[in-house]
Design an enzyme around this catalytic site. Structure first.
Site: not given
Length: 336
Positions: A203, A278
């Site tokens: 990604k 995160h």
């Protein structure tokens, strides 16, 4: 219906100070200005993969995977020029015309994540993250759908294939160390995730400059559903990790790889290793780009706590299921 990309919105707002659309303004309890830890950041461990002391590496990776779920690796063996080429071709793609980028758009209602896009999943109250992205598989070659690989720049395919080849050695070494850290044979974890069939999904996250980085997020808080995520950042900080009820900035180390423990490693280790929670923040003046590669078992692979780690005193904490079923529940925010 035409989708408006964040990069386009950022361009139109470039001369309008202190303005972002309402849907990008996070609730106060999520806004970076209110939630980022302002004191000294505890040191997030860094592993030197060239360390000849394997026992020391095993101890360190086991400790940081249990306590942080995230660490950085240096001297990892991926040549600097390979990483630079990966970054260069990815940056060039996002500098193309909007029309050209749209040739690689993720099809509406597609089952696969692959393609160029903006909004990945539904959020409560219709909120949006300040990011555009490009997803495509990079390994094994049989899984690569090259219609989602940009033809411009012309060196895009070569740069990504070269990086994927180098990365496989790093991932294999990390899985060996993680297995040894659980007191298991060296290949147990790798084989449990499919061995040579482990899949690598790249990604590229593109975070344009944001007039109000104090109010927006590039990626909302989450854990990765992968086994491991290996991330290459550019030099604009933005990754934050949640630990001890605080959001801490992750320090940028030139040429290091950032490793996230993902959900599948947490499940396999029966909770010994922690999938890192995160998020990503954005920058007012600079573009931030990151290149995570999500390393995951094949879709039909069954993953659950390893039998060697389950007993009466330590029962299984997670369900055993096919990875594709876990993925479906995760993406659709359904109970596991």
């Amino acid at each position: 219906m035409e989708v408006v990309r964040v990069q386009t919105i950022a361009t139109t707002l470039s001369n309008k100070i202190d303005t972002i659309p309402f849907e990008f303004i996070r609730p106060v309890i999520e806004q970076p200005a209110h939630t980022t830890f302002a004191g000294p950041v505890p040191e997030i461990p860094t592993l030197d993969l060239s360390d000849p002391d394997t026992d020391n590496l095993v101890r360190t990776i086991a400790k940081t995977s249990s306590e942080w779920g995230l660490f950085q690796v240096v001297n990892h063996g991926v040549p600097v020029d390979v990483i630079k080429r990966l970054q260069s071709v990815g940056k060039e793609f996002f500098e193309l015309s909007q029309e050209e980028k749209e040739l690689y758009a993720r099809p509406p209602n597609a089952m696969s994540l692959e393609g160029y896009g903006t909004k990945l999943q539904k959020e409560v109250a219709g909120k949006k993250a300040w990011v555009d992205y490009l997803f495509h598989n990079v390994w094994p070659p049989s899984r690569n759908n090259y219609k989602f690989w940009p033809k411009n720049p012309s060196s895009y395919r070569e740069a990504n294939e070269e990086y994927a080849q180098c990365l496989r050695e790093v991932v294999d070494k990390l899985l060996v160390l993680l297995s040894l850290g659980l007191g298991l044979e060296r290949n147990v974890m790798r084989e449990a995730f499919g061995g040579d069939d482990l899949e690598y999904l790249l990604k590229i996250n593109y975070y344009p400059p944001c007039p109000r980085p104090d109010l927006a997020l590039g990626v909302v808080p989450h854990t990765d559903m992968s086994a491991l995520t290996i991330l290459v950042p550019n030099d604009v900080p933005g990754l934050q990790v949640f630990k001890d009820d605080h959001w801490f900035d992750v320090n940028y180390i030139p040429n290091a790889l950032i490793v996230h423990i993902g959900d599948q490693v947490e499940i396999l280790s029966n909770g010994k290793y922690k999938s890192v929670y995160h998020r990503a923040i954005v920058n007012k003046n600079r573009v931030r780009i990151s290149w995570p590669v999500f390393c995951s078992p094949p879709s039909d692979m069954v993953v659950g706590p390893l039998p060697q780690l389950v007993n009466e005193e330590n029962p299984a904490k997670y369900k055993t299921k096919k990875y594709k079923d876990y993925e479906y529940c995760k993406l659709n925010k359904l109970p596991q």
